[in-house]
Design an enzyme around this catalytic site. Structure first.
Site, PDB file in Angstrom:
ATOM      1  N   GLY A  54       0.827  -1.218   0.000  1.00 17.82           N
ATOM      2  CA  GLY A  54       0.000   0.000   0.000  1.00 17.82           C
ATOM      3  C   GLY A  54       0.851   1.253   0.000  1.00 17.82           C
ATOM      4  N   ASP A 114       0.665  -7.820  -5.641  1.00 16.37           N
ATOM      5  CA  ASP A 114      -0.740  -7.662  -5.257  1.00 16.37           C
ATOM      6  C   ASP A 114      -0.976  -8.600  -4.081  1.00 16.37           C
ATOM      7  OD1 ASP A 114      -3.508  -6.746  -7.065  1.00 16.37           O
ATOM      8  OD2 ASP A 114      -3.707  -7.952  -5.251  1.00 16.37           O
ATOM      9  N   LEU A 115      -1.739  -8.118  -3.108  1.00 12.80           N
ATOM     10  CA  LEU A 115      -2.004  -8.962  -1.927  1.00 12.80           C
ATOM     11  C   LEU A 115      -2.731 -10.245  -2.301  1.00 12.80           C
ATOM     12  CD1 LEU A 115      -3.027  -6.861   1.190  1.00 12.80           C
ATOM     13  CD2 LEU A 115      -0.786  -7.606   0.446  1.00 12.80           C
ATOM     14  N   THR A 145      -7.929  -1.183  12.676  1.00 11.22           N
ATOM     15  CA  THR A 145      -8.722   0.042  12.568  1.00 11.22           C
ATOM     16  C   THR A 145      -9.761   0.197  13.674  1.00 11.22           C
ATOM     17  OG1 THR A 145     -10.497   1.020  11.223  1.00 11.22           O
ATOM     18  CG2 THR A 145     -10.096  -1.283  10.857  1.00 11.22           C
ATOM     19  N   LYS A 203     -11.367  -6.640   8.319  1.00 12.37           N
ATOM     20  CA  LYS A 203     -10.212  -6.228   9.129  1.00 12.37           C
ATOM     21  C   LYS A 203     -10.168  -6.999  10.457  1.00 12.37           C
ATOM     22  CE  LYS A 203      -7.936  -2.905   6.895  1.00 12.37           C
ATOM     23  NZ  LYS A 203      -6.487  -2.767   6.771  1.00 12.37           N
ATOM     24  N   ASP A 209      -0.965   6.481   3.860  1.00 12.54           N
ATOM     25  CA  ASP A 209      -0.042   6.116   4.939  1.00 12.54           C
ATOM     26  C   ASP A 209       1.277   5.571   4.400  1.00 12.54           C
ATOM     27  OD1 ASP A 209      -2.245   6.745   6.403  1.00 12.54           O
ATOM     28  OD2 ASP A 209      -2.420   4.836   7.451  1.00 12.54           O
ATOM     29  N   GLU A 241     -12.629   0.982  13.144  1.00 12.64           N
ATOM     30  CA  GLU A 241     -13.896   0.448  12.635  1.00 12.64           C
ATOM     31  C   GLU A 241     -14.232  -0.901  13.280  1.00 12.64           C
ATOM     32  OE1 GLU A 241     -16.337   1.627  10.147  1.00 12.64           O
ATOM     33  OE2 GLU A 241     -15.394   3.388  11.009  1.00 12.64           O
ATOM     34  N   TYR A 266     -16.056  -3.979   5.388  1.00  8.67           N
ATOM     35  CA  TYR A 266     -14.681  -3.517   5.627  1.00  8.67           C
ATOM     36  C   TYR A 266     -14.226  -3.907   7.031  1.00  8.67           C
ATOM     37  CZ  TYR A 266     -10.854  -0.365   6.845  1.00  8.67           C
ATOM     38  OH  TYR A 266      -9.647   0.138   7.289  1.00  8.67           O
TER      39      TYR A 266
HETATM   40  P1  NAP Z   1      -5.357   4.151   1.105  1.00 14.14           P
HETATM   41  O1  NAP Z   1      -4.882   5.540   0.869  1.00 14.14           O
HETATM   42  O2  NAP Z   1      -6.689   3.735   0.590  1.00 14.14           O
HETATM   43  O3  NAP Z   1      -4.235   3.163   0.517  1.00 14.14           O
HETATM   44  C1  NAP Z   1      -4.484   1.795   0.286  1.00 14.14           C
HETATM   45  C2  NAP Z   1      -3.313   1.221  -0.486  1.00 14.14           C
HETATM   46  O4  NAP Z   1      -3.566  -0.173  -0.698  1.00 14.14           O
HETATM   47  C3  NAP Z   1      -3.092   1.841  -1.868  1.00 14.14           C
HETATM   48  O5  NAP Z   1      -1.718   1.941  -2.083  1.00 14.14           O
HETATM   49  C4  NAP Z   1      -3.693   0.784  -2.808  1.00 14.14           C
HETATM   50  O6  NAP Z   1      -3.136   0.805  -4.093  1.00 14.14           O
HETATM   51  C5  NAP Z   1      -3.268  -0.469  -2.064  1.00 14.14           C
HETATM   52  N1  NAP Z   1      -4.008  -1.677  -2.449  1.00 14.14           N
HETATM   53  C6  NAP Z   1      -5.344  -1.839  -2.541  1.00 14.14           C
HETATM   54  N2  NAP Z   1      -5.638  -3.095  -2.910  1.00 14.14           N
HETATM   55  C7  NAP Z   1      -4.458  -3.738  -3.063  1.00 14.14           C
HETATM   56  C8  NAP Z   1      -4.095  -5.047  -3.441  1.00 14.14           C
HETATM   57  N3  NAP Z   1      -5.006  -5.971  -3.770  1.00 14.14           N
HETATM   58  N4  NAP Z   1      -2.787  -5.383  -3.469  1.00 14.14           N
HETATM   59  C9  NAP Z   1      -1.830  -4.458  -3.191  1.00 14.14           C
HETATM   60  N5  NAP Z   1      -2.116  -3.184  -2.844  1.00 14.14           N
HETATM   61  C10 NAP Z   1      -3.412  -2.838  -2.780  1.00 14.14           C
HETATM   62  O7  NAP Z   1      -5.363   3.817   2.671  1.00 14.14           O
HETATM   63  P2  NAP Z   1      -4.641   4.590   3.885  1.00 14.14           P
HETATM   64  O8  NAP Z   1      -5.558   5.642   4.384  1.00 14.14           O
HETATM   65  O9  NAP Z   1      -3.254   4.907   3.523  1.00 14.14           O
HETATM   66  O10 NAP Z   1      -4.660   3.444   4.998  1.00 14.14           O
HETATM   67  C11 NAP Z   1      -3.597   2.499   5.082  1.00 14.14           C
HETATM   68  C12 NAP Z   1      -4.101   1.248   5.790  1.00 14.14           C
HETATM   69  O11 NAP Z   1      -4.541   1.583   7.096  1.00 14.14           O
HETATM   70  C13 NAP Z   1      -5.279   0.568   5.131  1.00 14.14           C
HETATM   71  O12 NAP Z   1      -5.120  -0.815   5.339  1.00 14.14           O
HETATM   72  C14 NAP Z   1      -6.482   1.062   5.891  1.00 14.14           C
HETATM   73  O13 NAP Z   1      -7.527   0.102   5.840  1.00 14.14           O
HETATM   74  C15 NAP Z   1      -5.892   1.179   7.279  1.00 14.14           C
HETATM   75  N6  NAP Z   1      -6.473   2.207   8.144  1.00 14.14           N
HETATM   76  C16 NAP Z   1      -6.616   3.480   7.693  1.00 14.14           C
HETATM   77  C17 NAP Z   1      -7.091   4.456   8.537  1.00 14.14           C
HETATM   78  C18 NAP Z   1      -7.223   5.899   8.089  1.00 14.14           C
HETATM   79  O14 NAP Z   1      -7.928   6.655   8.773  1.00 14.14           O
HETATM   80  N7  NAP Z   1      -6.549   6.316   7.024  1.00 14.14           N
HETATM   81  C19 NAP Z   1      -7.434   4.123   9.874  1.00 14.14           C
HETATM   82  C20 NAP Z   1      -7.251   2.814  10.295  1.00 14.14           C
HETATM   83  C21 NAP Z   1      -6.763   1.859   9.437  1.00 14.14           C
HETATM   84  P3  NAP Z   1      -3.673   1.821  -5.247  1.00 14.14           P
HETATM   85  O15 NAP Z   1      -2.986   3.122  -4.978  1.00 14.14           O
HETATM   86  O16 NAP Z   1      -3.230   1.151  -6.486  1.00 14.14           O
HETATM   87  O17 NAP Z   1      -5.156   1.904  -5.093  1.00 14.14           O
HETATM   88  O1  F7E Z   2     -16.301   8.687   6.742  1.00 20.65           O
HETATM   89  C1  F7E Z   2     -19.550  10.267   7.118  1.00 20.65           C
HETATM   90  C2  F7E Z   2     -19.479   8.758   6.979  1.00 20.65           C
HETATM   91  O2  F7E Z   2     -15.302   7.704   4.699  1.00 20.65           O
HETATM   92  C3  F7E Z   2     -16.314   9.306   8.008  1.00 20.65           C
HETATM   93  C4  F7E Z   2     -11.177   4.795   6.532  1.00 20.65           C
HETATM   94  O3  F7E Z   2      -9.869   5.303   6.440  1.00 20.65           O
HETATM   95  O4  F7E Z   2     -11.403   5.558   8.802  1.00 20.65           O
HETATM   96  C5  F7E Z   2     -11.964   5.649   7.507  1.00 20.65           C
HETATM   97  O5  F7E Z   2     -13.318   5.190   7.510  1.00 20.65           O
HETATM   98  C6  F7E Z   2     -17.743   9.593   8.415  1.00 20.65           C
HETATM   99  C7  F7E Z   2     -18.692   8.414   8.231  1.00 20.65           C
HETATM  100  O6  F7E Z   2     -14.141   7.451   6.942  1.00 20.65           O
HETATM  101  C8  F7E Z   2     -19.846  11.636   3.779  1.00 20.65           C
HETATM  102  O7  F7E Z   2     -20.797   8.201   6.921  1.00 20.65           O
HETATM  103  C9  F7E Z   2     -20.776  11.950   5.711  1.00 20.65           C
HETATM  104  O8  F7E Z   2     -19.538   8.326   9.327  1.00 20.65           O
HETATM  105  O9  F7E Z   2     -14.132   9.629   5.841  1.00 20.65           O
HETATM  106  P1  F7E Z   2     -14.931   8.395   5.949  1.00 20.65           P
HETATM  107  P2  F7E Z   2     -14.549   6.161   7.795  1.00 20.65           P
HETATM  108  O10 F7E Z   2     -15.754   5.503   7.264  1.00 20.65           O
HETATM  109  O11 F7E Z   2     -14.572   6.578   9.216  1.00 20.65           O
HETATM  110  C10 F7E Z   2     -11.360   4.233   9.356  1.00 20.65           C
HETATM  111  C11 F7E Z   2     -10.696   4.315  10.706  1.00 20.65           C
HETATM  112  C12 F7E Z   2     -10.752   3.246   8.436  1.00 20.65           C
HETATM  113  O12 F7E Z   2     -10.153   2.260   8.875  1.00 20.65           O
HETATM  114  C13 F7E Z   2     -11.116   3.339   6.993  1.00 20.65           C
HETATM  115  O13 F7E Z   2     -10.145   2.672   6.195  1.00 20.65           O
HETATM  116  O14 F7E Z   2     -18.240  10.615   7.562  1.00 20.65           O
HETATM  117  N1  F7E Z   2     -19.840  10.983   5.880  1.00 20.65           N
HETATM  118  N2  F7E Z   2     -20.808  12.354   4.444  1.00 20.65           N
HETATM  119  C14 F7E Z   2     -19.246  10.773   4.691  1.00 20.65           C
HETATM  120  N3  F7E Z   2     -18.237   9.944   4.344  1.00 20.65           N
HETATM  121  C15 F7E Z   2     -17.817   9.973   3.051  1.00 20.65           C
HETATM  122  N4  F7E Z   2     -16.782   9.173   2.682  1.00 20.65           N
HETATM  123  N5  F7E Z   2     -18.404  10.787   2.111  1.00 20.65           N
HETATM  124  C16 F7E Z   2     -19.435  11.645   2.418  1.00 20.65           C
HETATM  125  O15 F7E Z   2     -19.942  12.362   1.577  1.00 20.65           O
END
Ligand code: NAP
Ligand code: F7E
Length: 360
Positions: free
Chosen positions: A10, A64-65, A133, A161, A15, A135, A157
């Site tokens: 990723g 790819d994963l 996460t 996880k 990240d 979530e 999702y």
């Molecule tokens: P992101 O921006 O969506 O990045 C996901 C990465 O995974 C991208 O590089 C994507 O590649 C790659 N990917 C998707 N499917 C794949 C596959 N089949 N094989 C190899 N690579 C693949 O996510 P992020 O926000 O950086 O988050 C990083 C990780 O932390 C994720 O696992 C997410 O679920 C977890 N997480 C995120 C948050 C948050 O708030 N950001 C919180 C808790 C946990 P492409 O660029 O080609 O799409």
């Molecule tokens: O939504 C509400 C939506 O998509 C946050 C991922 O990184 O964090 C992320 O998941 C909130 C939700 O993030 C819109 O319904 C309102 O309640 O930004 P989000 P998420 O669902 O919290 C967790 C920790 C991860 O692990 C995930 O990978 O905002 N919301 N209006 C909306 N959300 C989106 N996307 N778009 C809207 O228009």
């Protein structure tokens, strides 16, 4: 001097890009797995690739994963000291439409990686970080969620996880692998994907200010999140793997705000006064005061935020706030960037990005 080697899945995501920068500054050799894509998908890391300082220190590989052969080949060739599994289908809303694919990538993908480490005979050498996460807590069972709070996932999702969380623990306990879970609450940045709510807001408002769009459409304004900064949190991912033993850690700011608050703070930063009216799907925000010299394309009473049912999920996580005491105590970590600094950085970057793209 022998440099540590890290492998990041990723790496093209939010990240992955920040962690690559962080590890390179720590003198790691960084390898990243990128997916084959029909269009360019490396915009978040191009600046690293082009930086001469990192010649022979930063390597990208196709993988790819879901392709376990590619993972085994890479791990066997690289023999990494640390693997950070950031790759995922990470959008909660999308996971309701792609439940099978999301589960394959997020659950079986994590298992593929863990087993590749095992098959390569590296169970005792390679440390493994799993991107878990908040979530997982879904329908919360405790007001501030810690490592001890019961999980209750509410989306494909989150459920995918949960498997990855447990399989990482299984490999830790079965094969004495150093496999740790970082249970990260939401973290954002200017590199956040454009369909996540914070970035959708900062980019959407920037486009409206420059006359490229007329209105921002959102879903549930009332869900509450604990938002940190991604640059801050990747340091934590690294610290999780530097701890004396494998373990699971909650990473959070311990502060909670609504989506509506985030919208309001962005307007405040732009110095545009809005007023909310209506209820439910009919709720909207209209502009009541602004400086016409600064924003010549805006109009008084313009409905600038509206609600669309398209952005509601079949099952919503309403209320998340973390308890990061364990990480603070054992890893000596605390978040450095607050929500106002985060909003400033995101708004400034998106305004500049929109201004430049508008000139083209
Ligand atoms: P992101 O921006 O969506 O990045 C996901 C990465 O995974 C991208 O590089 C994507 O590649 C790659 N990917 C998707 N499917 C794949 C596959 N089949 N094989 C190899 N690579 C693949 O996510 P992020 O926000 O950086 O988050 C990083 C990780 O932390 C994720 O696992 C997410 O679920 C977890 N997480 C995120 C948050 C948050 O708030 N950001 C919180 C808790 C946990 P492409 O660029 O080609 O799409
Ligand atoms: O939504 C509400 C939506 O998509 C946050 C991922 O990184 O964090 C992320 O998941 C909130 C939700 O993030 C819109 O319904 C309102 O309640 O930004 P989000 P998420 O669902 O919290 C967790 C920790 C991860 O692990 C995930 O990978 O905002 N919301 N209006 C909306 N959300 C989106 N996307 N778009 C809207 O228009």
């Amino acid at each position: 001097m022998k440099f540590k080697k890290a492998l990041i899945t990723g790496i093209t995501g939010q990240d992955g890009s920040y962690l690559a920068e962080f590890l390179l500054k720590k003198k790691y050799i960084v390898h990243g797995i990128k997916r084959k894509s029909s269009s360019f998908n490396t915009s978040r890391i191009d600046h690293i690739y082009e930086n001469k300082t990192y010649n022979n220190k930063f390597f990208l590989h196709y993988g790819d994963l879901l392709d376990s052969n590619s993972l085994t080949n890479l791990i066997s060739k690289i023999q990494p000291d640390e693997i950070y599994n950031f790759a995922a289908q990470s959008h909660v809303g999308v996971s309701f439409q792609l439940p099978n694919y999301t589960s394959q990538v997020n659950s079986i993908g994590a298992l593929n990686l863990l087993h590749a480490i095992y098959d390569c005979g590296l169970a005792k050498k390679t440390k493994f970080y799993q991107a878990s996460t908040s979530e997982l807590y879904g329908e919360i069972q405790e007001t501030k969620q810690s490592e001890k709070t019961k999980f209750y996932p509410k989306s494909p999702y989150a459920t995918s996880k949960l498997f990855a969380y447990w399989i990482s623990k299984n490999y830790r306990e079965s094969y004495e692998m150093f496999a740790s879970n970082g249970i990260l609450f939401n973290h954002e940045s200017p590199r956040r994907g454009e369909t996540f709510v914070t970035r959708k807001i900062t980019l959407g408002l920037s486009k409206i200010v420059y006359g490229l769009e007329k209105c921002l459409y959102l879903g549930n304004l009332y869900s509450l999140r604990d938002w940190g900064h991604a640059r801050d949190y990747v340091e934590m991912c690294w610290k999780v793997l530097q701890y004396k033993k494998p373990d699971d850690f909650v990473i959070a700011t311990e502060k909670q705000y609504s989506v509506k608050f985030f919208v309001e703070q962005c307007f405040k930063y732009l110095d545009i006064k809005i007023k909310w009216q209506g209820k439910g799907l009919k709720e909207y925000a209209k502009i009541v005061h602004f400086d016409i010299k600064k924003y010549p394309l805006l109009k008084k009473n313009m409905k600038i935020v509206k609600i669309s049912k398209n952005y509601f999920r079949p099952n919503e996580v309403n209320n998340l706030i973390g308890n990061a005491n364990k990480a603070k105590r054992l890893l000596k970590w605390k978040p450095k960037i607050n929500i106002h600094q985060l909003i400033k950085e995101m708004m400034d970057t998106d305004l500049e990005l929109t201004r430049k793209s508008n000139l083209k």
